[in-house]
Design an enzyme around this catalytic site. Structure first.
Site, PDB file in Angstrom:
ATOM      1  N   SER B  50     -11.783  59.423 -11.624  1.00 45.05           N
ATOM      2  CA  SER B  50     -12.266  61.043 -10.594  1.00 45.05           C
ATOM      3  C   SER B  50     -12.748  61.542 -11.685  1.00 45.05           C
ATOM      4  CB  SER B  50     -10.693  61.069  -9.764  1.00 45.05           C
ATOM      5  OG  SER B  50     -10.150  59.959  -8.471  1.00 45.05           O
ATOM      6  N   ASN B  51     -11.582  62.086 -12.463  1.00 48.21           N
ATOM      7  CA  ASN B  51     -12.114  63.020 -13.326  1.00 48.21           C
ATOM      8  C   ASN B  51     -13.217  62.606 -13.962  1.00 48.21           C
ATOM      9  OD1 ASN B  51      -9.905  64.749 -13.694  1.00 48.21           O
ATOM     10  ND2 ASN B  51      -9.135  63.180 -13.427  1.00 48.21           N
ATOM     11  N   LYS B 169      -2.795  52.624 -11.295  1.00 51.31           N
ATOM     12  CA  LYS B 169      -1.902  54.029 -11.105  1.00 51.31           C
ATOM     13  C   LYS B 169      -1.832  54.781  -9.981  1.00 51.31           C
ATOM     14  CE  LYS B 169      -4.829  58.391 -11.883  1.00 51.31           C
ATOM     15  NZ  LYS B 169      -6.130  58.369 -12.438  1.00 51.31           N
ATOM     16  N   SER B 171      -1.557  58.497  -8.587  1.00 54.10           N
ATOM     17  CA  SER B 171      -1.572  59.472  -8.608  1.00 54.10           C
ATOM     18  C   SER B 171      -0.973  60.152  -7.452  1.00 54.10           C
ATOM     19  CB  SER B 171      -2.779  60.154  -9.218  1.00 54.10           C
ATOM     20  OG  SER B 171      -4.019  59.649  -9.921  1.00 54.10           O
ATOM     21  N   GLY B 194      -0.443  59.051 -12.896  1.00 57.73           N
ATOM     22  CA  GLY B 194      -1.586  59.456 -12.763  1.00 57.73           C
ATOM     23  C   GLY B 194      -2.165  60.613 -12.835  1.00 57.73           C
TER      24      GLY B 194
END
Lengths: 299, 299, 299, 299
Positions: B50-51, B169, B171, B194
């Site tokens: 996502s980042n 993971k 988040s 996350g």
């Protein structure tokens, strides 16, 4: 806009995309469906929308489906292409491709993955960037049940003054919001109910048309509802609206695209398989849909 | 799994993707960043998460970024490729491509556009289909802030028994859920926090590692937190955790990827522009980030 | 506060209110329960909290329950009275009444009916008005699962500087928020985990105690978890935490107060009926609870 | 019901409760307001509803307000008393008290504090218990913005067959749900729009009346909207509906009861103070309301 405006008053069902048993596009079956819809009382089509499983198609497939639709749709019916994507550049790319193929207008779902950052400012910039470069009219598309994001009314109102942005499909079903959008936007900004379940309520507060998944199965019922409304027979329209609630739910919130395709199979269209992660229906669910469609006299 | 398991105990920051001023990939700058991270106390990287703005990249770009990362990452650090997509077939395609390039494991975000239909059954089928065909270990990825969907715990627990699915993971930050996942899954199923904001809490209930956006900026602080925890110095770890709350918020929920890239610029890495519809930060927001990072002794 | 502070470090279970078969208060049974809890490793009690069905009691009944509790509780254990009400004047009235009866501190749930108007400003004003007039220490109480309202962290941080407001019970389970509250409030502001499900995670980020419904049934387990944590044996604490997840869920989110009372019946306390609109459990649900408590070695 | 049914077709504004500067009931001012409303085109009143700040009144005060209203309301207008409480027994107590005083019907908000346990079964049992013992007709009341709970449609449909339960006020604004309730309940079950913002949409799908906060200020406008609708002039009704959106928002979601009371002050009624934790408006907010009411020709 000084040209005669593309009128969205009417019914524009979001047609499903046809796949074969291997999960590849089945454009022949898709075009055969289109031929049949062409004889129904409809005003155009949304091709490659949520019900067209656009999120499960590659960009090339999305263009291929619009191309196949264009061949099958007569010029007096509008082809509205679903061209939304997460990135601004990806959206513009699809817009340009679909415009070249001959889409009459484009439907642009809100980007939503980075939803915390999709402020009014970000969305206005996104849509304005595309509208400044688009060669066909654009329609905003708000569908929080899928995106988890509600396009802020302020953003829609600001964008409504852009000459390339002619309307908005709102699938959220918030009737006060829809009334407010009609009230706060110019008279030529056209609001579309995103589902047949609030078609009558939408018309009563100023929506001009609808993008009904149920329109793929029950065009005549919905067309009759609209004409009764415009003739002032609200009670008559209301009775049809009531009868359409259960079948609409069956092919949207209850069973989704798999339900809609099952309905197409039952009506003699090509429904066929959905793409994963969507799943086909059980026999018992199909029977439920059949029962619901029969009760509503759609079968 | 009888082989030595790929251990996720440690820090695996999700590295941003670098763009040039035209919005195209800047792989040179990206690889230069990677070189610097290689000297930080990290255990591997998530590339194209996502980042990494994966949702704003084309499939080809996603593969290109992983390829560039593989060249820059030494063999003793893990490369975890972000390979999730909305369609099952699209996800498998990315998995195969990234495995060929040399990804050590793959992170698969939940499909979410048709969220009402993403039942436990649908998600188990989706992930199982891919896991049955994947050649590298898979990690489930739950990020409701982006997807609007919470991967059902039941689905994760069922999938945890698949030999190819080695961890998850999470988040969402729901610490009771994380504790419950640790409790209900086999000992070799590895849960990753996350975000650095609940790293200490996550460790305390049995998470083994973290995929922290903040790890791109503050690897030493987070590595120290983990080693204090493992040494039994909870109070020491807690003081670092507290100091990391504000900078973590700045580069995640508050300013998002644009904030993370601003932080990279401030630390002398290449941050650079984000892709639309994300927007760059104002000067005042950048100053706020600088102030926050200084206060936390990250600058 | 220059006086020795009332310490909330420890376990303060929210004791259920006992009713007879007609639905009236059964204070004898309640006091008999209290006598038994007095021999458990607990530090005090919340009387007339959410698990005490305060919302289903009249103001007079709420005072009567606190009075009965005071008679049964030794002076070295704290009696924390649940005194929250929707109106500021009603809350103050209860605070004064309970203080006269001998409550050591009062727990004040957020008013929530007019939730859209419960801004930080409104809540700060509400609590400050009461704190300025209260004669015993006050504890804020955030329980969004019941109120549908999340007390803004800003409000809590501002209120933490009032000398009469000594802490906060947070039942929301958002561990990042709890860590942030600890970080942003003075050292003598005491944060309590609102449920045993995040006791260990809460302690790890600086919570000092807990108000656990499960403490009515499993005081020894929870007290042991706390002492292992304070002895630095996180792994030991974690094993107990894991074992407590299922029984905690059974008597909170899964079966609620009826589940907690069923657990009391099973443990030989007086559980008895709940008040409508709450409903008693089916035989099968009771058996499920028995199974869960046995597996966790609470029975 | 074989008696002529109490007809809810019409406008039944939820009247505010008047307080003096000490925060005590001001029944003289309240009755003076009632006298003025009696000359407006209204069909009755909800006394002690959400806009009557019922949640901030003691049970005795709730009865006192209904008593004062009964004295001031002519027999040909309906007095609908707000009698909902969290406990079933408390609700029944209020129902009996208000019926003795002369309430024509009672409005029963959903209990909501233990919302996770407010299943269809629990709510059906709660309302049935009361309906079996009530001596006047009952109206269900769904107001999720306050309660954080949406009365399940299944519960409402099941309860609609009870002879004592004659209708439902739905303030949620979900027009598809309202259409569905009309469709699924007997013809004599009467659905009321809970806000003037969806009055026209509600009428179009079969609601028979409305409980509009705005009706306290703009009875003529709303009465005209209804008569135009019934005359088949949807376009005329729509123009009024649009003009009412902003003032309706001002006295509901935007400024709440404090806004409504400010509007009363502006119209020459007694508005006066609200009770804490509600807060009075700033001068600037009052000016905003004045501007909105003037623009809508309510002042």
């Amino acid at each position: 806009m000084t040209d005669p405006v593309l009128s969205l008053a009417g019914l524009f069902p979001p047609v499903p995309t046809a796949f074969d048993d291997q999960g590849d596009l089945n454009l022949d079956a898709f075009q055969a469906n289109m031929e049949r819809w062409n004889s129904e009382p409809l005003d155009g089509y949304v091709v490659g929308g949520s019900n067209g499983e656009f999120a499960l198609l590659s960009p090339d497939e999305r263009l291929a489906v619009v191309r196949a639709a264009r061949q099958a749709i007569p010029q007096d019916r509008f082809l509205i292409g679903g061209a939304g994507a997460e990135s601004t550049r990806g959206t513009l790319h699809l817009c340009q491709g679909m415009a070249e193929i001959g889409a009459d207008a484009l439907l642009l779902v809100t980007p939503s993955y980075y939803k915390a950052l999709m402020t009014t400012s970000a969305l206005v910039n996104h849509y304005t960037y595309i509208a400044d470069r688009a060669s066909v009219p654009l329609i905003l598309y708000n569908v929080p049940a899928n995106t988890g994001l509600n396009l802020p009314a302020e953003a829609a109102i600001e964008l409504a003054s852009h000459p390339r942005i002619i309307g908005m499909k709102d699938s959220g079903g918030d009737i006060v919001r829809i009334a407010g959008l009609v009230e706060a936007t110019p008279p030529d900004f056209q609001v579309l109910a995103g589902s047949a379940s609030f078609l009558l309520a939408g018309l009563s507060v100023g929506a001009v048309g609808c993008v009904p998944a149920l329109g793929n199965l029950a065009a005549e019922h919905l067309a009759r509802l609209m004409s009764l409304f415009h003739a002032g027979d609200i009670e008559g329209a209301r009775l049809i609206q009531q009868a359409m609630l259960a079948p609409n739910r069956a092919v949207t919130s209850q069973y989704g695209v798999p339900g809609l395709k099952a309905g197409l199979d039952l009506r003699g269209y090509y429904g066929g398989p959905v793409r994963g992660p969507l799943q086909g229906l059980s026999e018992s669910d199909r029977n439920d849909i059949e029962r619901i469609l029969r009760k509503a006299e759609i079968l």
